[in-house]
Design an enzyme around this catalytic site. Sequence first.
Site, PDB file in Angstrom:
ATOM      1  N   ARG A  30       0.651  -1.436   0.145  1.00 50.56           N
ATOM      2  CA  ARG A  30      -0.239  -0.129   0.208  1.00 50.56           C
ATOM      3  C   ARG A  30       0.900   1.109   0.212  1.00 50.56           C
ATOM      4  NH1 ARG A  30      -5.185  -1.942   0.291  1.00 50.56           N
ATOM      5  NH2 ARG A  30      -5.334  -3.870   1.338  1.00 50.56           N
ATOM      6  N   ASP A  31       0.098   2.255  -0.840  1.00 55.46           N
ATOM      7  CA  ASP A  31       1.400   3.021  -0.544  1.00 55.46           C
ATOM      8  C   ASP A  31       1.001   4.240   0.875  1.00 55.46           C
ATOM      9  OD1 ASP A  31       1.669   5.488  -3.233  1.00 55.46           O
ATOM     10  OD2 ASP A  31       1.630   6.554  -1.219  1.00 55.46           O
ATOM     11  N   ASN A  88       3.822   7.385 -13.209  1.00 51.56           N
ATOM     12  CA  ASN A  88       5.032   8.456 -13.888  1.00 51.56           C
ATOM     13  C   ASN A  88       6.243   8.440 -14.790  1.00 51.56           C
ATOM     14  OD1 ASN A  88       2.401   9.692 -12.960  1.00 51.56           O
ATOM     15  ND2 ASN A  88       2.828   9.269 -11.029  1.00 51.56           N
ATOM     16  N   GLU A  96       8.819  10.318  -8.318  1.00 52.94           N
ATOM     17  CA  GLU A  96       9.328  11.627  -7.487  1.00 52.94           C
ATOM     18  C   GLU A  96      10.386   9.899  -6.993  1.00 52.94           C
ATOM     19  OE1 GLU A  96       6.072  11.588  -4.523  1.00 52.94           O
ATOM     20  OE2 GLU A  96       5.629  13.727  -4.969  1.00 52.94           O
ATOM     21  N   VAL A  97      10.220   8.848  -6.810  1.00 53.04           N
ATOM     22  CA  VAL A  97      10.932   7.476  -7.184  1.00 53.04           C
ATOM     23  C   VAL A  97      11.199   6.702  -8.172  1.00 53.04           C
ATOM     24  CG1 VAL A  97      10.813   5.075  -5.377  1.00 53.04           C
ATOM     25  CG2 VAL A  97       9.309   6.595  -4.350  1.00 53.04           C
ATOM     26  N   HIS A 101       6.903   1.422 -10.677  1.00 53.97           N
ATOM     27  CA  HIS A 101       5.155   1.294 -10.134  1.00 53.97           C
ATOM     28  C   HIS A 101       3.944   1.749 -10.763  1.00 53.97           C
ATOM     29  CE1 HIS A 101       7.239   5.187  -8.108  1.00 53.97           C
ATOM     30  NE2 HIS A 101       5.741   5.657  -7.979  1.00 53.97           N
ATOM     31  N   HIS A 103       1.236   2.231 -10.597  1.00 50.46           N
ATOM     32  CA  HIS A 103       0.017   2.872  -9.492  1.00 50.46           C
ATOM     33  C   HIS A 103      -1.632   2.077  -9.338  1.00 50.46           C
ATOM     34  CE1 HIS A 103       1.919   6.181  -7.535  1.00 50.46           C
ATOM     35  NE2 HIS A 103       2.487   6.713  -8.222  1.00 50.46           N
TER      36      HIS A 103
END
Length: 116
Positions: A30-31, A88, A96-97, A101, A103
């Site tokens: 989970r985020d 993204n 950002e990371v 990934h 989402h």
Amino acid sequence: MAEETIFSKIIRQEIPTELLFQDELVSAFRDISPRAKTHILIIPNKLIPTVNDITQEDELVMGRLFTVARKLAAQEGISDDGYRLIMNCNKHGGQEVYHIHMHLLGGEPLGPMLAI
Ligand code: 5GP
């Protein structure tokens, strides 16, 4: 050689985070800062920094992200109402990371959400 992110430590459980799924190719959790009732990150175990770095060799793992997304959506009970998958890339994409990934967002109407 790309630099590891916090996600590699989560995959190896050096940072304890509940894994919703893990196999030889991908992991899901989970985020930490959920933007919807369901907000799960599905990531390759192997470090691929951005979508720009995906190669033909990665096609199996990229496909696995989708089959795991489908499985987790069913597990979360959001398959029929629907959900959104987002990845993204780089600055304009809002990444950002730098460990790719997917989402998985759902559990409520998401509206026209562009940025997460
Ligand atoms: P990006 O903007 O790169 O597409 O998304 C990165 C996501 O990772 C953000 O939604 C952020 O909340 C999430 N995140 C960042 N650090 C951590 C962490 O340590 N643990 C978890 N579970 N999620 C994180």
